[in-house]
Design a protein around this motif. Structure first.
Motif, PDB file in Angstrom:
ATOM      1  N   UNK A   1      73.205  -5.682  85.074  1.00 17.20           N
ATOM      2  CA  UNK A   1      73.092  -6.036  86.493  1.00 17.20           C
ATOM      3  C   UNK A   1      72.308  -7.341  86.640  1.00 17.20           C
TER       4      UNK A   1
ATOM      5  N   UNK B   1      83.473 -24.960  75.059  1.00 15.50           N
ATOM      6  CA  UNK B   1      82.127 -24.513  74.703  1.00 15.50           C
ATOM      7  C   UNK B   1      82.203 -23.201  73.926  1.00 15.50           C
TER       8      UNK B   1
ATOM      9  N   UNK C   1      81.161 -24.025  83.853  1.00 18.77           N
ATOM     10  CA  UNK C   1      80.006 -24.194  82.982  1.00 18.77           C
ATOM     11  C   UNK C   1      78.718 -24.432  83.776  1.00 18.77           C
ATOM     12  N   UNK C   2      78.831 -24.721  85.068  1.00 13.20           N
ATOM     13  CA  UNK C   2      77.628 -24.908  85.864  1.00 13.20           C
ATOM     14  C   UNK C   2      77.144 -23.598  86.501  1.00 13.20           C
TER      15      UNK C   2
ATOM     16  N   UNK D   1      76.734  -9.810  93.352  1.00  6.13           N
ATOM     17  CA  UNK D   1      76.287  -8.513  93.884  1.00  6.13           C
ATOM     18  C   UNK D   1      77.457  -7.689  94.410  1.00  6.13           C
TER      19      UNK D   1
ATOM     20  N   UNK E   1      76.381 -11.607  87.915  1.00  8.11           N
ATOM     21  CA  UNK E   1      75.318 -11.730  88.918  1.00  8.11           C
ATOM     22  C   UNK E   1      75.890 -11.670  90.334  1.00  8.11           C
TER      23      UNK E   1
ATOM     24  N   UNK F   1      74.572  -1.187  96.431  1.00 10.34           N
ATOM     25  CA  UNK F   1      75.884  -1.284  95.779  1.00 10.34           C
ATOM     26  C   UNK F   1      76.913  -0.391  96.470  1.00 10.34           C
TER      27      UNK F   1
ATOM     28  N   UNK G   1      76.862 -19.397  81.662  1.00 13.06           N
ATOM     29  CA  UNK G   1      76.010 -19.852  80.559  1.00 13.06           C
ATOM     30  C   UNK G   1      75.419 -18.634  79.834  1.00 13.06           C
TER      31      UNK G   1
ATOM     32  N   UNK H   1      79.979 -31.555  76.631  1.00 15.07           N
ATOM     33  CA  UNK H   1      79.657 -30.148  76.898  1.00 15.07           C
ATOM     34  C   UNK H   1      78.152 -30.005  77.099  1.00 15.07           C
TER      35      UNK H   1
ATOM     36  N   UNK I   1      60.753  -7.161  82.774  1.00 10.90           N
ATOM     37  CA  UNK I   1      61.138  -6.817  81.401  1.00 10.90           C
ATOM     38  C   UNK I   1      59.963  -6.764  80.423  1.00 10.90           C
TER      39      UNK I   1
ATOM     40  N   UNK J   1      70.058  -9.983  86.765  1.00 13.36           N
ATOM     41  CA  UNK J   1      68.952 -10.463  85.941  1.00 13.36           C
ATOM     42  C   UNK J   1      68.977  -9.861  84.533  1.00 13.36           C
ATOM     43  N   UNK J   2      69.466  -8.622  84.433  1.00  9.99           N
ATOM     44  CA  UNK J   2      69.574  -7.982  83.110  1.00  9.99           C
ATOM     45  C   UNK J   2      70.484  -8.796  82.200  1.00  9.99           C
TER      46      UNK J   2
ATOM     47  N   UNK K   1      75.323 -20.148  86.241  1.00  6.49           N
ATOM     48  CA  UNK K   1      74.299 -19.611  85.341  1.00  6.49           C
ATOM     49  C   UNK K   1      74.809 -18.352  84.635  1.00  6.49           C
TER      50      UNK K   1
ATOM     51  N   UNK L   1      74.091 -28.839  84.739  1.00  5.28           N
ATOM     52  CA  UNK L   1      74.335 -27.627  85.530  1.00  5.28           C
ATOM     53  C   UNK L   1      73.085 -26.768  85.593  1.00  5.28           C
TER      54      UNK L   1
ATOM     55  N   UNK M   1      70.950 -12.055  82.284  1.00  6.41           N
ATOM     56  CA  UNK M   1      70.238 -13.254  81.819  1.00  6.41           C
ATOM     57  C   UNK M   1      69.227 -12.870  80.742  1.00  6.41           C
ATOM     58  N   UNK M   2      68.543 -11.730  80.970  1.00  8.25           N
ATOM     59  CA  UNK M   2      67.575 -11.275  79.975  1.00  8.25           C
ATOM     60  C   UNK M   2      68.273 -10.880  78.686  1.00  8.25           C
TER      61      UNK M   2
ATOM     62  N   UNK N   1      63.464  -5.076  87.574  1.00 11.49           N
ATOM     63  CA  UNK N   1      63.900  -6.219  86.748  1.00 11.49           C
ATOM     64  C   UNK N   1      62.726  -6.897  86.030  1.00 11.49           C
TER      65      UNK N   1
END
Lengths: 220, 396
Positions: free
Chosen positions: B330, B235, B197-198, B315, B313, A184, B203, A93, A161, B332-333, B200, A100, B335-336, A159
Motif C-alpha cells: 500500500x 530502463x 519514468x517521472x 489510492x 500509490x 478503501x 521508479x 535515462x 517503518x 508508502x509500503x 515515483x 523526475x 516505496x519502503x 506507515x
C-alpha cells in the motif's frame, strides 16, 4: 455509408472483446491484436504530431537552438539498437530519473504533505458552527474533526517503518489500518460505480447506435 | 401638384411635433483608482489590474453587471479589449502580455446589462516581470530543508551501521512467488503499469523489479515484462540485465522478454490479459502506476491461478488490488519495499529519514490539536497561535 460501416466494426470488436468473459477464443485474440496494433501505430503518429513536430522540429526550423539538448538526449536513446553503443542510452535515462525525482519532491510537498497537514489542523473543542443542513452540521461538528485527526495520526503510525508493530505502536497501527480499510471501502464503491457507467456507455452504444437502427431498417 | 403639397406638409413638421420614442441612455459611473502592477510570484507574462468598483455597482443605480478591461501600448491609446469580469470584482490578471519589462497601459469600463459602457477609468500603467522565488511558499522551502536534513542525517548514519526497518508484509512472498513459478515451470510476469519514468511509483517498481529479476536469474526462471512506455522499457532492460549479471547469469538475460506493447491504456490491458492467458505465469507482479485497467489485470491474473503481488500509490485503485491479489503493497509500503529489498544503506537511510519526517508531521498535528482545544476553550492566546499555525501551512 461510412458511418454505418464504422458502427458495425465498432460493435463487432466490442462483442469480440466481451467474448473474453466466456474464455480466451480466436475472436478475442483477433480483437486484442487489432487493438494493440492500431493503438501502437496511433501512438507513433501521435508522438510525431504532438511532440516531435511542435517541440523539436518546428522550434529548430525557427532557430530556437536550445531544443537541440533534449533532441540529442532523445537521439541517444536510439543507440539501444546497436549493442556496442547501447550504454550511451543510460545517460538520458539517468537524466530522466534524476529530474523526475527532483520535481516529484516539490510536487508531493506542495500537493500532498502541506495540504494534508493544513487540513488536519482542526479545532476539536469550542462551539460548533451551525448550518441549516443537518448533514453539514454533522460534518462540521468538532467530533468529526477529532475523527480526522485520529485517522491521520494512526494511519501515519501504520506507515512508520522504524519500529515493530508491537505494544502501543502496534495498537495504534491497528487503528490506522481500520481507517485505511474504511477509506478503501468507500473508494471501492465509488470507483465501481464509475466502471459501471463505462459499461452502461458501451451497452448504450450497442443498443442505440447499432441494434435499434438495424431493427428499424429490417422492419421498414 | 401632389408632390408640391407633400413637400409643403413636411416643411411644416418640426421635430417636436414628430412622434418619436426616445430612449434615455444612462451611463454607469466608471470604476476608479485603477492601478496595474506585475503579478507577483509568477514566471512573468502577466499584469494584475485592480480598481475600486463603480458607484453604480451594488448601489447607486445598481445597474453594473460587468467590468471590461482594455490594454494599450501608449497612454493615449488606442486600447484593445482584453477581458471581462463580473460585477463586484475588483481585479483582473492580464495573462496575455507578450513581453516582460515593457510598459502597458490599462483602462477599465463598467457595463450595464443593456450593454451601455461607462466612461473610461483613469489610465494605469504596469510591466510584467518574472520572479525567481515564490514568496508565498516559504513553508515548502523550510519543510523541504528540514526533511532533507533528516534524510542526510540518516543516510550518513546508515553508512556506519545497519538500520532497523520492520518487516513489510508481502515482501517475503517475492521469493515464494518466484520459487513457485520455478517449480511449476512457468514464467514470472512483471507489469509496471501505465506510468512514466517521472512517476515515483514507477521508479519504486523498477527497484523492486531489480530484486525480482535477480531471483528469477538465480532460479533460472523466465521473466516477462510488457511495457507501456518505451523509456520505462529501456530502463527496465538495463535493470534486469544488471540483475542477471549480479546473479552470475548474464547469458540467460533475454532482452526481448522486456518489450513495448502499446501506449493506449486499454490496449495495454488487453495485451497483458492475452499474455497472462497464453503464457500462464506462475507469479504476477503488478507494481507501479495503474488506473482503470487495474481490476481487469488483477482479475485475469487471479483466473489463471498465479500468485499475485501488487503495489501502487493510487489510492482509488488499491482496493481492487487488495480484493483480487494475494499481497498488496500500500503506497508508502511500496516505496519502503524497494529500499528494504535492496538493503542499500543510502536507501535504508532514506526510509529512516521519511520516518523522522512522519514523526515531525504527527508532532505538528498533535500540537495543533492541543492549541485548538485550548483556543476553543478561550484559554490565553492559544486560539490566535492555533490560527497562525493553520495560516502558516495554508500560505501560497
Amino acid at each position: 455509408m461510412g458511418q454505418i460501416i464504422g458502427v458495425w466494426i465498432a460493435a463487432g470488436l466490442t462483442l469480440m472483446i466481451f467474448s473474453f468473459l466466456y474464455k480466451d477464443n480466436p475472436f478475442y485474440k483477433f480483437a486484442e491484436h487489432v487493438y494493440v496494433g492500431v493503438s501502437a501505430a496511433y501512438t507513433c503518429f501521435y508522438t510525431w504530431d504532438y511532440f516531435l513536430m511542435p517541440k523539436l522540429i518546428n522550434p529548430l526550423l525557427q532557430h530556437h537552438w536550445l531544443v537541440i539538448i533534449p533532441g540529442i538526449f532523445g537521439a541517444m536513446m536510439l543507440t539501444r539498437w546497436f549493442p556496442r553503443s547501447a550504454w550511451v542510452s543510460r545517460w538520458p535515462i539517468a537524466v530522466s530519473v534524476g529530474v523526475a525525482s527532483g520535481l516529484v519532491v516539490v510536487q508531493y510537498m506542495q500537493g500532498f504533505v502541506i495540504p494534508q497537514i493544513q487540513n488536519t489542523l482542526l479545532p476539536i473543542a469550542g462551539p460548533a458552527v451551525t448550518f441549516n443542513n443537518p448533514i453539514t452540521n454533522l460534518w462540521n461538528h468538532p467530533l468529526n474533526n477529532l475523527i480526522i485527526i485520529v485517522g491521520t495520526v494512526t494511519t501515519l503510525v501504520y506507515f512508520y517503518f522504524s519500529k515493530k508493530h508491537k505494544g502501543f505502536i502496534g495498537g495504534t497501527a491497528k487503528v490506522g489500518i481500520i481507517f485505511i480499510m474504511v477509506a478503501f471501502g468507500a473508494s471501492f464503491g465509488y470507483t465501481v460505480m464509475a466502471r459501471i457507467s463505462l459499461l452502461i456507455g458501451r451497452i448504450h452504444f450497442l443498443i442505440n447506435d447499432w441494434l435499434l437502427p438495424l431493427f428499424r431498417s429490417l422492419t421498414h | 401638384m401632389n408632390v408640391l403639397l407633400a413637400i409643403l406638409f413636411l416643411m411644416q413638421q418640426t421635430p417636436d411635433s414628430l412622434s418619436t420614442d426616445t430612449v434615455e441612455i444612462v451611463r454607469p459611473a466608471p470604476p476608479t483608482d485603477v492601478i496595474a502592477m506585475d503579478t507577483p510570484n509568477d514566471v512573468g507574462g502577466s499584469v494584475s489590474v485592480q480598481w475600486e468598483i463603480s458607484e453604480d455597482d451594488g448601489k447607486g443605480l445598481n445597474n453594473v453587471i460587468l467590468y471590461n478591461v482594455f490594454r494599450g501600448q501608449s497612454e493615449e491609446g488606442p486600447f484593445d479589449y482584453i477581458g471581462t469580469v463580473g460585477a463586484g470584482r475588483t481585479s483582473y490578471d492580464d495573462q496575455t502580455v507578450e513581453k516582460d519589462k515593457v510598459t502597458y497601459y490599462y483602462i477599465v469600463k463598467a457595463q450595464t446589462k443593456e450593454g451601455v459602457e461607462s466612461e473610461a477609468s483613469n489610465v494605469a500603467s504596469g510591466k510584467a516581470a518574472p520572479q525567481w522565488f515564490h514568496h508565498g511558499r516559504w513553508n515548502i522551502l523550510i519543510l523541504g530543508i528540514l526533511f532533507a536534513l533528516f534524510f542526510a542525517f540518516y543516510i550518513r548514519m546508515a553508512k556506519g551501521k545497519e538500520l532497523f526497518i520492520r518487516k513489510i508484509a508481502g515482501l517475503d512472498a517475492v521469493e515464494e512467488a518466484v520459487g513457485r513459478s520455478t517449480e511449476m515451470g512457468k514464467p514470472v510476469l512483471f507489469c509496471p503499469g501505465i506510468g512514466y519514468l517521472y512517476d515515483i511509483a514507477t521508479i519504486a517498481a523498477l527497484t523492486i523489479l531489480g530484486r525480482v529479476a535477480k531471483k528469477t536469474a538465480e532460479y533460472e526462471t523466465r521473466i516477462i515484462m510488457p511495457n507501456y512506455d518505451p523509456v520505462v522499457m529501456s530502463a527496465a532492460q538495463e535493470i534486469v540485465k544488471q540483475s542477471y549479471t549480479e546473479a552470475g547469469r548474464p547469458d540467460d538475460f533475454n532482452e526481448k522478454d522486456i518489450f513495448y506493447l502499446t501506449q493506449d491504456q486499454f490496449g495495454f490491458a488487453a495485451g497483458v490479459d492475452g499474455i497472462m492467458l497464453r503464457e500462464k505465469p506462475g507469479a504476477i507482479f503488478l507494481q507501479g502506476v495503474f488506473y482503470a485497467e487495474a481490476l481487469i489485470l488483477a482479475e485475469t491474473g487471479h483466473s489463471v491461478g498465479a500468485i499475485q503481488i501488487a503495489g501502487t500509490d493510487r489510492v482509488t485503485l488499491l482496493p481492487f488490488f487488495i480484493s483480487a491479489c494475494d499481497y498488496t503493497l500500500i503506497g508508502e509500503e511500496m516505496f519502503a519495499a524497494s529500499s528494504y529489498l535492496s538493503r542499500d544503506p543510502v536507501m535504508l537511510g532514506s526510509i529512516k529519514g521519511s520516518d523522522a519526517a512522519k514523526v515531525a508531521i504527527i508532532s505538528v498535528i498533535l500540537v495543533g490539536a492541543i492549541l485548538g482545544i485550548l483556543g476553543g476553550l478561550n484559554i490565553g492566546p492559544f486560539g490566535t497561535w492555533f490560527q497562525s499555525l493553520v495560516n502558516w501551512f495554508g500560505r501560497g
